[in-house]
Design a protein around this motif. Structure first.
Motif, PDB file in Angstrom:
ATOM      1  N   ILE A   1       0.869  -1.028  -0.130  1.00 29.91           N
ATOM      2  CA  ILE A   1      -0.350   0.388  -0.231  1.00 29.91           C
ATOM      3  C   ILE A   1       0.933   1.198   0.519  1.00 29.91           C
ATOM      4  O   ILE A   1       1.903   1.318   0.602  1.00 29.91           O
ATOM      5  CB  ILE A   1      -0.833   0.132   1.437  1.00 29.91           C
ATOM      6  CG1 ILE A   1      -1.729  -1.319   1.139  1.00 29.91           C
ATOM      7  CG2 ILE A   1      -1.546   1.395   0.932  1.00 29.91           C
ATOM      8  CD1 ILE A   1      -2.633  -1.638   0.429  1.00 29.91           C
ATOM      9  N   ILE A   2       1.210   2.317  -0.726  1.00 28.00           N
ATOM     10  CA  ILE A   2       1.806   3.546  -1.102  1.00 28.00           C
ATOM     11  C   ILE A   2       0.360   4.550  -0.448  1.00 28.00           C
ATOM     12  O   ILE A   2      -0.654   4.594  -0.790  1.00 28.00           O
ATOM     13  CB  ILE A   2       1.979   3.684  -2.170  1.00 28.00           C
ATOM     14  CG1 ILE A   2       2.835   2.691  -2.813  1.00 28.00           C
ATOM     15  CG2 ILE A   2       2.539   5.258  -2.204  1.00 28.00           C
ATOM     16  CD1 ILE A   2       3.999   2.345  -2.038  1.00 28.00           C
ATOM     17  N   VAL A   3       0.505   5.410   0.793  1.00 29.39           N
ATOM     18  CA  VAL A   3      -0.253   6.183   1.034  1.00 29.39           C
ATOM     19  C   VAL A   3       0.631   7.466   1.143  1.00 29.39           C
ATOM     20  O   VAL A   3       2.084   7.676   0.759  1.00 29.39           O
ATOM     21  CB  VAL A   3      -0.541   5.914   2.538  1.00 29.39           C
ATOM     22  CG1 VAL A   3      -1.425   4.673   2.849  1.00 29.39           C
ATOM     23  CG2 VAL A   3       0.961   6.112   3.653  1.00 29.39           C
ATOM     24  N   HIS A   4      -0.060   8.387   1.303  1.00 31.08           N
ATOM     25  CA  HIS A   4       0.924  10.229   1.114  1.00 31.08           C
ATOM     26  C   HIS A   4       0.257  10.375   2.442  1.00 31.08           C
ATOM     27  O   HIS A   4      -0.962  10.807   2.907  1.00 31.08           O
ATOM     28  CB  HIS A   4       0.768  11.024   0.156  1.00 31.08           C
ATOM     29  CG  HIS A   4       1.231  12.407  -0.158  1.00 31.08           C
ATOM     30  ND1 HIS A   4       0.562  13.296   1.015  1.00 31.08           N
ATOM     31  CD2 HIS A   4       2.481  12.615  -0.589  1.00 31.08           C
ATOM     32  CE1 HIS A   4       1.174  14.854   0.486  1.00 31.08           C
ATOM     33  NE2 HIS A   4       2.602  13.565  -0.073  1.00 31.08           N
ATOM     34  N   GLY A   5       1.357  11.618   3.189  1.00 23.18           N
ATOM     35  CA  GLY A   5       1.313  12.891   4.266  1.00 23.18           C
ATOM     36  C   GLY A   5       1.157  12.128   5.526  1.00 23.18           C
ATOM     37  O   GLY A   5       0.889  10.710   6.246  1.00 23.18           O
ATOM     38  N   ASP A   6      -0.353  13.390   6.267  1.00 15.38           N
ATOM     39  CA  ASP A   6      -0.105  13.000   7.863  1.00 15.38           C
ATOM     40  C   ASP A   6      -2.105  12.713   7.795  1.00 15.38           C
ATOM     41  O   ASP A   6      -1.767  13.356   9.231  1.00 15.38           O
ATOM     42  CB  ASP A   6       0.321  13.395   8.412  1.00 15.38           C
ATOM     43  CG  ASP A   6       0.540  14.789   8.218  1.00 15.38           C
ATOM     44  OD1 ASP A   6      -0.285  15.377   7.364  1.00 15.38           O
ATOM     45  OD2 ASP A   6       1.436  15.402   8.428  1.00 15.38           O
ATOM     46  N   ARG A   7      -2.843  12.626   6.970  1.00 16.27           N
ATOM     47  CA  ARG A   7      -4.022  12.716   7.364  1.00 16.27           C
ATOM     48  C   ARG A   7      -4.718  11.325   8.063  1.00 16.27           C
ATOM     49  O   ARG A   7      -3.701  10.501   8.166  1.00 16.27           O
ATOM     50  CB  ARG A   7      -5.190  12.548   6.069  1.00 16.27           C
ATOM     51  CG  ARG A   7      -4.185  14.537   5.975  1.00 16.27           C
ATOM     52  CD  ARG A   7      -5.299  14.525   4.696  1.00 16.27           C
ATOM     53  NE  ARG A   7      -6.124  14.084   4.183  1.00 16.27           N
ATOM     54  CZ  ARG A   7      -7.406  15.172   4.919  1.00 16.27           C
ATOM     55  NH1 ARG A   7      -7.986  16.162   4.972  1.00 16.27           N
ATOM     56  NH2 ARG A   7      -8.938  14.932   5.069  1.00 16.27           N
ATOM     57  N   ILE A   8      -6.043  11.934   8.359  1.00 14.89           N
ATOM     58  CA  ILE A   8      -6.720   9.856   9.343  1.00 14.89           C
ATOM     59  C   ILE A   8      -6.706   9.002   8.236  1.00 14.89           C
ATOM     60  O   ILE A   8      -6.416   8.179   8.888  1.00 14.89           O
ATOM     61  CB  ILE A   8      -7.843  10.792   9.566  1.00 14.89           C
ATOM     62  CG1 ILE A   8      -8.162  10.337  10.941  1.00 14.89           C
ATOM     63  CG2 ILE A   8      -9.315  11.372   8.595  1.00 14.89           C
ATOM     64  CD1 ILE A   8      -7.999  10.188  11.789  1.00 14.89           C
ATOM     65  N   GLU A   9      -6.823   9.702   7.521  1.00 13.95           N
ATOM     66  CA  GLU A   9      -6.640   8.127   5.853  1.00 13.95           C
ATOM     67  C   GLU A   9      -5.406   7.205   6.373  1.00 13.95           C
ATOM     68  O   GLU A   9      -5.966   6.420   5.911  1.00 13.95           O
ATOM     69  CB  GLU A   9      -6.973   8.977   4.862  1.00 13.95           C
ATOM     70  CG  GLU A   9      -8.690   9.432   4.380  1.00 13.95           C
ATOM     71  CD  GLU A   9      -8.497  10.881   4.887  1.00 13.95           C
ATOM     72  OE1 GLU A   9      -9.906  11.441   4.544  1.00 13.95           O
ATOM     73  OE2 GLU A   9      -7.178  11.530   5.100  1.00 13.95           O
TER      74      GLU A   9
END
Length: 133
Positions: free
Chosen positions: A99-107
């Motif tokens: 899984i690739i994620v970006h940033g630091d949000r709740i999602e």
């Protein structure tokens, strides 16, 4: 599908993170080595913010999964719990390798929790430079 093709899922919750992930999504989607999914949630599904899931669909990507993480509540803890539940159901059904994620949000946090508890590799791009999260 190639026998050893790796399944990569990109998580996006905002127009901003999709903009930063879009070129990497495109590169992996055009490779014969990967099968690419996009898990869309958060602000993308809000009319108030332009319903930007349409922008993702217009980009020509095929495997787009959407999950409305805040249709029953606007409380952050409930949104976190909803997103963990929705992403966990997606992971169980699709069995991604990465899984690739970006940033630091709740999602992103919800995805990290789900990946950790399901032993799925996660790649995190950017986030927390100013906030420290």
């Amino acid at each position: 599908m190639l026998k050893n093709k790796k399944k990569i899922t990109f998580l996006t919750g905002t127009r901003a993170d999709f903009g930063k992930l879009k070129s990497l999504i495109s590169i992996t989607d055009n490779s014969k080595l990967f099968e690419v999914d996009i898990f869309v949630t958060g602000m993308h599904l809000k009319r108030k913010y332009g319903y930007t899931i349409d922008e993702i669909k217009k980009s020509g990507f095929k495997n787009i999964y959407s999950f409305n993480n805040s249709k029953t509540s606007l409380k952050m803890d409930t949104i976190l719990a909803n997103t963990i539940r929705g992403f966990s159901e997606y992971v169980y059904a699709t069995k991604p390798d990465l899984i690739i994620v970006h940033g630091d949000r709740i999602e992103t946090l919800a995805c990290a929790v789900s990946c950790s508890l399901n032993n799925i590799k996660i790649g995190h791009i950017e986030g927390g430079e100013l906030s420290g999260t």
